[in-house]
Design an enzyme around this catalytic site. Structure first.
Site, PDB file in Angstrom:
ATOM      1  N   CYS A   1      -0.244   4.065   2.550  1.00  0.00           N
ATOM      2  CA  CYS A   1       0.125   3.805   3.944  1.00  0.00           C
ATOM      3  C   CYS A   1       1.638   3.888   4.138  1.00  0.00           C
ATOM      4  O   CYS A   1       2.103   4.399   5.161  1.00  0.00           O
ATOM      5  CB  CYS A   1      -0.415   2.451   4.396  1.00  0.00           C
TER       6      CYS A   1
ATOM      7  N   CYS B   1       0.846  -1.195   0.000  1.00  0.00           N
ATOM      8  CA  CYS B   1       0.000   0.000   0.000  1.00  0.00           C
ATOM      9  C   CYS B   1       0.882   1.245   0.000  1.00  0.00           C
ATOM     10  O   CYS B   1       1.443   1.620   1.034  1.00  0.00           O
ATOM     11  CB  CYS B   1      -0.931   0.009   1.209  1.00  0.00           C
TER      12      CYS B   1
END
Length: 177
Positions: A133, A130
């Site tokens: 993130c 991700c």
């Protein structure tokens, strides 16, 4: 020692991973809590039961109960967040005006130093792929004056643990053939 069990279980074609695992387990760039928390969190993120059991065996002798649970919590919460934010990012802003509506209390109160939890979350996000993130946790760490070399070591650790999980799964699968 369970890290030794993991290294012994790795096949010859994964010799580089065996050596890398040995070197990362002896890193001086991370504190003992950062190292073992990251090992637990990333092992959990790989979903490889054998790897998580072996790493946990050592980690339970090193980490406090709070730190061990926080590392597992980092893997769990990032398992949710990585899917949510990665997917939201792939939808080109079409849902940016909507509230996430997801509970994430552990991020604000992990039971360990915030920097350690952020480091574990970054490592799990590297495994789960991700970018949102990764960037958010890296920024939080840099804003807290965590050294770039410490952040980079957590990323190295995540990549090694991911490769080890893959090699163990491959070896276990082929042993059953």
């Amino acid at each position: 020692m369970s890290i030794d069990n993991i290294k012994s279980a790795l096949p010859e074609y994964a010799k580089d991973l065996k050596l890398n695992l040995g070197s990362i387990a002896n890193t001086t760039e991370l504190t003992e809590q950062q190292l073992w928390g990251a090992l637990v969190a990333t092992a959990a993120a790989t979903k490889n039961a054998r790897l998580l059991r072996e790493i946990s065996e050592d980690a339970l002798d090193i980490l406090s109960e709070e730190a061990y649970n926080a590392a597992l919590g980092a893997a769990a919460i990032m398992g949710m967040n990585n899917v949510f934010y990665r997917t939201k990012g792939q939808l080109d802003g079409k849902y940016d005006d909507l509230r996430a509506g997801l509970r994430m209390n552990i991020i604000g109160n992990p039971g360990v130093a915030k920097e350690d939890f952020e480091l574990w979350s970054l490592a799990v996000s590297a495994i789960n792929g991700c970018g949102h993130c990764l960037a958010a946790h890296e920024k939080t760490l840099r804003d807290a004056d965590v050294a770039r070399t410490t952040i980079f070591e957590a990323i190295r650790l995540a990549s090694i643990v991911s490769g080890v999980a893959q090699a163990l799964l491959t070896a276990d699968t082929l042993a059953a053939v």
